[in-house]
Design a protein around this motif. Sequence first.
Motif, PDB file in Angstrom:
ATOM      1  N   UNK A 150      37.005  38.363  44.226  1.00  0.00           N
ATOM      2  CA  UNK A 150      37.797  37.494  44.819  1.00  0.00           C
ATOM      3  C   UNK A 150      39.465  37.164  44.192  1.00  0.00           C
ATOM      4  N   UNK A 151      38.934  36.600  42.411  1.00  0.00           N
ATOM      5  CA  UNK A 151      39.849  36.148  41.815  1.00  0.00           C
ATOM      6  C   UNK A 151      40.758  37.459  40.975  1.00  0.00           C
ATOM      7  N   UNK A 152      39.895  38.102  41.026  1.00  0.00           N
ATOM      8  CA  UNK A 152      40.828  39.704  40.087  1.00  0.00           C
ATOM      9  C   UNK A 152      41.821  39.634  41.527  1.00  0.00           C
ATOM     10  N   UNK A 153      41.587  40.378  42.431  1.00  0.00           N
ATOM     11  CA  UNK A 153      42.552  40.636  43.781  1.00  0.00           C
ATOM     12  C   UNK A 153      43.838  39.040  44.061  1.00  0.00           C
ATOM     13  N   UNK A 154      42.747  38.317  44.130  1.00  0.00           N
ATOM     14  CA  UNK A 154      43.981  37.030  44.255  1.00  0.00           C
ATOM     15  C   UNK A 154      44.890  37.108  42.733  1.00  0.00           C
ATOM     16  N   UNK A 155      45.172  37.250  41.899  1.00  0.00           N
ATOM     17  CA  UNK A 155      45.566  37.298  40.303  1.00  0.00           C
ATOM     18  C   UNK A 155      46.604  38.167  41.028  1.00  0.00           C
ATOM     19  N   UNK A 156      45.859  39.533  40.279  1.00  0.00           N
ATOM     20  CA  UNK A 156      46.763  40.571  40.877  1.00  0.00           C
ATOM     21  C   UNK A 156      48.039  41.523  41.830  1.00  0.00           C
ATOM     22  N   UNK A 157      47.528  40.354  43.231  1.00  0.00           N
ATOM     23  CA  UNK A 157      48.672  40.402  44.125  1.00  0.00           C
ATOM     24  C   UNK A 157      49.741  38.629  43.995  1.00  0.00           C
ATOM     25  N   UNK A 158      49.655  37.444  43.483  1.00  0.00           N
ATOM     26  CA  UNK A 158      49.941  36.999  43.447  1.00  0.00           C
ATOM     27  C   UNK A 158      51.591  37.090  42.288  1.00  0.00           C
ATOM     28  N   UNK A 159      51.049  37.850  41.282  1.00  0.00           N
ATOM     29  CA  UNK A 159      51.474  38.300  39.959  1.00  0.00           C
ATOM     30  C   UNK A 159      51.854  39.435  39.877  1.00  0.00           C
ATOM     31  N   UNK A 160      51.852  40.659  41.299  1.00  0.00           N
ATOM     32  CA  UNK A 160      52.098  41.929  40.822  1.00  0.00           C
ATOM     33  C   UNK A 160      51.752  42.849  39.844  1.00  0.00           C
ATOM     34  N   UNK A 161      50.674  42.185  39.070  1.00  0.00           N
ATOM     35  CA  UNK A 161      50.080  42.970  38.410  1.00  0.00           C
ATOM     36  C   UNK A 161      49.424  44.576  38.985  1.00  0.00           C
ATOM     37  N   UNK A 162      49.171  45.370  37.490  1.00  0.00           N
ATOM     38  CA  UNK A 162      48.715  46.600  37.455  1.00  0.00           C
ATOM     39  C   UNK A 162      47.329  46.591  37.764  1.00  0.00           C
ATOM     40  N   UNK A 163      46.725  46.369  37.096  1.00  0.00           N
ATOM     41  CA  UNK A 163      45.639  45.765  36.320  1.00  0.00           C
ATOM     42  C   UNK A 163      44.600  44.340  36.192  1.00  0.00           C
ATOM     43  N   UNK A 164      43.922  43.921  36.494  1.00  0.00           N
ATOM     44  CA  UNK A 164      43.510  42.859  35.961  1.00  0.00           C
ATOM     45  C   UNK A 164      42.006  42.650  34.992  1.00  0.00           C
ATOM     46  N   UNK A 165      41.517  42.098  34.161  1.00  0.00           N
ATOM     47  CA  UNK A 165      40.053  42.212  33.704  1.00  0.00           C
ATOM     48  C   UNK A 165      39.733  40.705  33.538  1.00  0.00           C
ATOM     49  N   UNK A 166      37.973  40.489  33.638  1.00  0.00           N
ATOM     50  CA  UNK A 166      37.425  39.254  33.568  1.00  0.00           C
ATOM     51  C   UNK A 166      36.443  39.392  32.035  1.00  0.00           C
ATOM     52  N   UNK A 167      37.120  38.831  31.349  1.00  0.00           N
ATOM     53  CA  UNK A 167      35.755  38.526  30.244  1.00  0.00           C
ATOM     54  C   UNK A 167      35.139  37.559  30.736  1.00  0.00           C
ATOM     55  N   UNK A 168      33.359  37.366  29.887  1.00  0.00           N
ATOM     56  CA  UNK A 168      33.071  36.298  30.423  1.00  0.00           C
ATOM     57  C   UNK A 168      32.016  36.355  28.588  1.00  0.00           C
ATOM     58  N   UNK A 169      31.792  34.852  28.688  1.00  0.00           N
ATOM     59  CA  UNK A 169      31.194  34.567  27.278  1.00  0.00           C
ATOM     60  C   UNK A 169      30.130  35.167  26.860  1.00  0.00           C
ATOM     61  N   UNK A 170      29.477  35.907  26.042  1.00  0.00           N
ATOM     62  CA  UNK A 170      27.934  35.889  25.972  1.00  0.00           C
ATOM     63  C   UNK A 170      26.852  34.672  25.373  1.00  0.00           C
ATOM     64  N   UNK A 171      25.797  34.389  25.548  1.00  0.00           N
ATOM     65  CA  UNK A 171      24.925  34.361  24.550  1.00  0.00           C
ATOM     66  C   UNK A 171      25.097  33.928  23.320  1.00  0.00           C
ATOM     67  N   UNK A 172      25.271  35.159  22.747  1.00  0.00           N
ATOM     68  CA  UNK A 172      25.971  34.896  20.704  1.00  0.00           C
ATOM     69  C   UNK A 172      27.544  34.037  21.090  1.00  0.00           C
ATOM     70  N   UNK A 173      27.798  34.096  22.051  1.00  0.00           N
ATOM     71  CA  UNK A 173      29.619  33.451  21.625  1.00  0.00           C
ATOM     72  C   UNK A 173      30.817  34.466  21.279  1.00  0.00           C
TER      73      UNK A 173
END
Length: 546
Positions: free
Chosen positions: A144-167
């Motif tokens: 949902x976050x990626x689809x919304x961000x791509x739509x309102x920004x007119x970007x071609x691609x998007x990704x989310x990176x999250x921090x792991x347990x080792x930082x």
Amino acid sequence: MEPARLEFTDPSGQSQVVEVVETPFRIGRSHNNHLVLPGTEVSRTHAEILWDGERFQLRDCQSRAGTFLNKDKIEQSILTTGDRIGVGSSLELHFKTGGRERSDDTSEVSSSSTAISDLRQTAALLAGLRAFGDTHVLDQVLELVLDTAIEISNAERGFIMLVSSDGKLEFRSGRDRRGETMPGSRFQTSRKIPDEVFKTGKTRIVKDLRDAGTASDHEGTIALGIRNVLCAPLKMVHYVERSESVGDSRRIGVLYLDSRQRQSFRSSAMQSALETLANEAAVAIENARLYREARERAKLEQDLYTAQEFQQALLPTSAPALGYFDAAASMLPCRMIGGDFFEYVHLKDDVLGFTLGDVAGKGAPAGLLGARIQEIFSAHAPTLIDPHSTIAAINSTLLKRSLESRFVTMVYGILYPDGRLRYCNAGHNHPVLVTAHGVRRLQTGGLIVGLFDDATFAEETVTLKPDDLLVVFSDGISEATNKEGEEFGDQGIIESVNRDEREPSIVLKHLFQQLRAFTGDELPEDDMTALILRYRGPEPSASTRS
């Protein structure tokens, strides 16, 4: 209502124009306002613009830092064109009425207004997903976050990176403009920008990657024709509700968008909308992740409870009823699953076989090995005629499994109706034999089981008299400590059982009561197991009974 607008310069130095399209027109930090403004002095709903049918009015919404009109703090006042609205002390909005000339930024403002409107709807969906009980909720939030961000920004691609347990940042989800999921291998983007944004906590916009650092930093991305990049941190921002001040913030990852169009992200209003989306997304992502972890933890705990019940079911509830002895035993694990075990076996000619063992380690691995040794013992004991041969067979079987650093100490005894006790002690605590003439310890045996392929085992035979009491125990009992760090010890065991009472179940209960009294509130560091056996004497023969 006549046309009206707010003109201001945002914190990044960009000029902004926002149309007052409906009233009440709310201004504040929360995503559900018409004009979303960042800043520690901005309350969730700070102020609102009203239309009474003839004129505009400005009303403060009990904001913490106050609302000002032409430098004067107000609660509610009439608005006229040219008035300056102060939101706290750091941000000033210019109120204008009537039409305005079309500029090159017109499409940009329209796009930004649409983006903010879409953002309010998305934020409401995110708020709903925060409490949504589904094992796939995290994946849904990310999409949902990626689809919304791509739509309102007119970007071609998007990704989310999250921090792991080792930082470290790890790729978690990617989407393209068509709403299709993309694996991390297809992004081919450098780590420099995401790592920098995560480290600094500041949004970065790159208008052309060819002008950002050295070409080698973004070689793979540039090769795809990507020029424009926006990367925003996902921050958990906590506010003190009563004072509306910022408590603390914690970064959990980054939101990355890119495009082949150089000017895709030039609107600062769009940037502000995406940053607000990122903050809302951070809360939803973190809650979804915590929910999933809680579900997994609950499942693991349920599995452990099931394993605990299974392990207790594997332990015998009573010894064979053979008439010439009484026995009672109990195992109390320091964790949900223990590595101690005990077992009885009814041998030929009404002979009793019994064992008590302690597997190296704690928890589930030790419990699994303990259950396996019980199985091996029950298979070998009826076919082998002496304790040391049975222990040797168990040792050989474990060595074939190549279980590194996994071994067991154990005692195996065979009690005959005439009082003879043959036993083998394989590296275990010495059982205590309490007789009318004193106490002795059973030490004969050999090395621990399952570690040495050349280990040899010996046995000894002792003769019990009626009412002699045998106490077999694990080191979790003898090494239990009190708050001063003193051990219960073998002496504590002897004192607990060396009484006139000879009923095994009562002796066992008294032993554990004394142990609990000694340790107090100290948590056990090892499994505690004891087996109490009393020899009653040979049963009368049939002719004697008659």
